[in-house]
Design a protein around this motif. Sequence first.
Motif, PDB file in Angstrom:
ATOM      1  N   HIS A  21      -2.671  -2.457  10.786  1.00 31.38           N
ATOM      2  CA  HIS A  21      -1.581  -2.097   9.890  1.00 31.38           C
ATOM      3  C   HIS A  21      -0.514  -3.185   9.808  1.00 31.38           C
ATOM      4  O   HIS A  21      -0.308  -3.936  10.766  1.00 31.38           O
ATOM      5  CB  HIS A  21      -0.925  -0.795  10.361  1.00 31.38           C
ATOM      6  CG  HIS A  21      -1.865   0.348  10.368  1.00 31.38           C
ATOM      7  ND1 HIS A  21      -2.726   0.590  11.420  1.00 31.38           N
ATOM      8  CD2 HIS A  21      -2.133   1.294   9.441  1.00 31.38           C
ATOM      9  CE1 HIS A  21      -3.466   1.645  11.142  1.00 31.38           C
ATOM     10  NE2 HIS A  21      -3.125   2.087   9.945  1.00 31.38           N
ATOM     11  N   ARG A  49       6.289   1.634   4.464  1.00 31.96           N
ATOM     12  CA  ARG A  49       4.891   1.825   4.067  1.00 31.96           C
ATOM     13  C   ARG A  49       4.051   1.079   5.091  1.00 31.96           C
ATOM     14  O   ARG A  49       4.306  -0.088   5.370  1.00 31.96           O
ATOM     15  CB  ARG A  49       4.666   1.262   2.667  1.00 31.96           C
ATOM     16  CG  ARG A  49       3.277   1.405   2.130  1.00 31.96           C
ATOM     17  CD  ARG A  49       3.082   2.769   1.480  1.00 31.96           C
ATOM     18  NE  ARG A  49       1.791   2.864   0.841  1.00 31.96           N
ATOM     19  CZ  ARG A  49       1.593   3.289  -0.393  1.00 31.96           C
ATOM     20  NH1 ARG A  49       2.594   3.669  -1.132  1.00 31.96           N
ATOM     21  NH2 ARG A  49       0.377   3.366  -0.873  1.00 31.96           N
ATOM     22  N   LEU A  51       0.706  -0.436   5.598  1.00 31.43           N
ATOM     23  CA  LEU A  51      -0.441  -0.906   4.827  1.00 31.43           C
ATOM     24  C   LEU A  51      -1.634  -1.024   5.755  1.00 31.43           C
ATOM     25  O   LEU A  51      -1.543  -1.633   6.818  1.00 31.43           O
ATOM     26  CB  LEU A  51      -0.129  -2.253   4.180  1.00 31.43           C
ATOM     27  CG  LEU A  51       1.129  -2.290   3.311  1.00 31.43           C
ATOM     28  CD1 LEU A  51       1.389  -3.702   2.814  1.00 31.43           C
ATOM     29  CD2 LEU A  51       1.031  -1.307   2.164  1.00 31.43           C
ATOM     30  N   CYS A  52      -2.748  -0.449   5.351  1.00 30.94           N
ATOM     31  CA  CYS A  52      -3.921  -0.340   6.208  1.00 30.94           C
ATOM     32  C   CYS A  52      -5.016  -1.333   5.799  1.00 30.94           C
ATOM     33  O   CYS A  52      -5.268  -1.539   4.621  1.00 30.94           O
ATOM     34  CB  CYS A  52      -4.448   1.089   6.123  1.00 30.94           C
ATOM     35  SG  CYS A  52      -5.862   1.397   7.181  1.00 30.94           S
ATOM     36  N   ARG A  59      -8.771  -4.455   2.672  1.00 35.09           N
ATOM     37  CA  ARG A  59      -7.727  -3.454   2.446  1.00 35.09           C
ATOM     38  C   ARG A  59      -8.336  -2.076   2.320  1.00 35.09           C
ATOM     39  O   ARG A  59      -9.399  -1.894   1.731  1.00 35.09           O
ATOM     40  CB  ARG A  59      -6.954  -3.758   1.160  1.00 35.09           C
ATOM     41  CG  ARG A  59      -5.799  -4.669   1.331  1.00 35.09           C
ATOM     42  CD  ARG A  59      -4.583  -4.092   2.052  1.00 35.09           C
ATOM     43  NE  ARG A  59      -3.733  -3.324   1.155  1.00 35.09           N
ATOM     44  CZ  ARG A  59      -3.294  -2.100   1.422  1.00 35.09           C
ATOM     45  NH1 ARG A  59      -3.625  -1.495   2.522  1.00 35.09           N
ATOM     46  NH2 ARG A  59      -2.536  -1.483   0.568  1.00 35.09           N
ATOM     47  N   GLU A  61      -6.534   0.996   1.064  1.00 35.74           N
ATOM     48  CA  GLU A  61      -5.342   1.653   0.512  1.00 35.74           C
ATOM     49  C   GLU A  61      -5.340   3.161   0.713  1.00 35.74           C
ATOM     50  O   GLU A  61      -4.282   3.767   0.873  1.00 35.74           O
ATOM     51  CB  GLU A  61      -5.202   1.354  -0.986  1.00 35.74           C
ATOM     52  CG  GLU A  61      -4.890  -0.085  -1.309  1.00 35.74           C
ATOM     53  CD  GLU A  61      -6.142  -0.916  -1.548  1.00 35.74           C
ATOM     54  OE1 GLU A  61      -7.274  -0.405  -1.362  1.00 35.74           O
ATOM     55  OE2 GLU A  61      -5.986  -2.096  -1.909  1.00 35.74           O
ATOM     56  N   ASP A  64      -3.342   4.090   3.691  1.00 34.86           N
ATOM     57  CA  ASP A  64      -1.934   3.712   3.822  1.00 34.86           C
ATOM     58  C   ASP A  64      -1.126   4.946   4.192  1.00 34.86           C
ATOM     59  O   ASP A  64      -1.478   6.075   3.818  1.00 34.86           O
ATOM     60  CB  ASP A  64      -1.391   3.158   2.504  1.00 34.86           C
ATOM     61  CG  ASP A  64      -1.840   1.732   2.216  1.00 34.86           C
ATOM     62  OD1 ASP A  64      -2.571   1.143   3.039  1.00 34.86           O
ATOM     63  OD2 ASP A  64      -1.457   1.222   1.144  1.00 34.86           O
ATOM     64  N   TRP A  82      -0.053  10.483   3.537  1.00 34.28           N
ATOM     65  CA  TRP A  82      -1.015   9.545   2.974  1.00 34.28           C
ATOM     66  C   TRP A  82      -0.794   9.555   1.464  1.00 34.28           C
ATOM     67  O   TRP A  82      -1.327  10.430   0.769  1.00 34.28           O
ATOM     68  CB  TRP A  82      -2.443   9.968   3.292  1.00 34.28           C
ATOM     69  CG  TRP A  82      -2.821   9.929   4.737  1.00 34.28           C
ATOM     70  CD1 TRP A  82      -3.173   8.823   5.455  1.00 34.28           C
ATOM     71  CD2 TRP A  82      -2.936  11.034   5.641  1.00 34.28           C
ATOM     72  NE1 TRP A  82      -3.489   9.183   6.749  1.00 34.28           N
ATOM     73  CE2 TRP A  82      -3.347  10.543   6.889  1.00 34.28           C
ATOM     74  CE3 TRP A  82      -2.723  12.410   5.515  1.00 34.28           C
ATOM     75  CZ2 TRP A  82      -3.565  11.341   7.995  1.00 34.28           C
ATOM     76  CZ3 TRP A  82      -2.923  13.214   6.617  1.00 34.28           C
ATOM     77  CH2 TRP A  82      -3.339  12.679   7.838  1.00 34.28           C
TER      78      TRP A  82
END
Length: 132
Positions: A21, A49, A51-52, A59, A61, A64, A82
């Motif tokens: 993250h 946020r 971000l994952c 990515r 998303e 996230d 989420w």
Amino acid sequence: MSELLRRVAAAADLCLKPHRHAAVLRSGSPDLISLESEAGQAGEECTLRLLCRRADGERAEQHDIELEIYRSGGDLHLMLSWPEQPDQPLLWQGNHPVWMDGDSGQRCERPATGAGLEALARRLRALLSPDR
């Protein structure tokens, strides 16, 4: 501020394995989430946020997390969700976790993927509440 964001991201990495993250400030006052105890009363709310990324760096998303941090009196409260999965419930974390339906606000059962989010919320409360 960057040290705090790094620590929030590291907490997410630990609690939500195998994902990685990055934490970014979305809105609000960064003073609210300062690691210094006297800064806690500065802002009203702050949104981050998380971000994952998958372990391979791609990515993800859909994983996230939106993290809203606010204080009520002297207590720190977190709201985690989420945003790319609106059908999933929200987690409110104060002194204890409460799962809520995002549409109705009614309490609901923890989702199957909720244990990691609860662990993250507890870890973040400990990180962001140095007086505890």
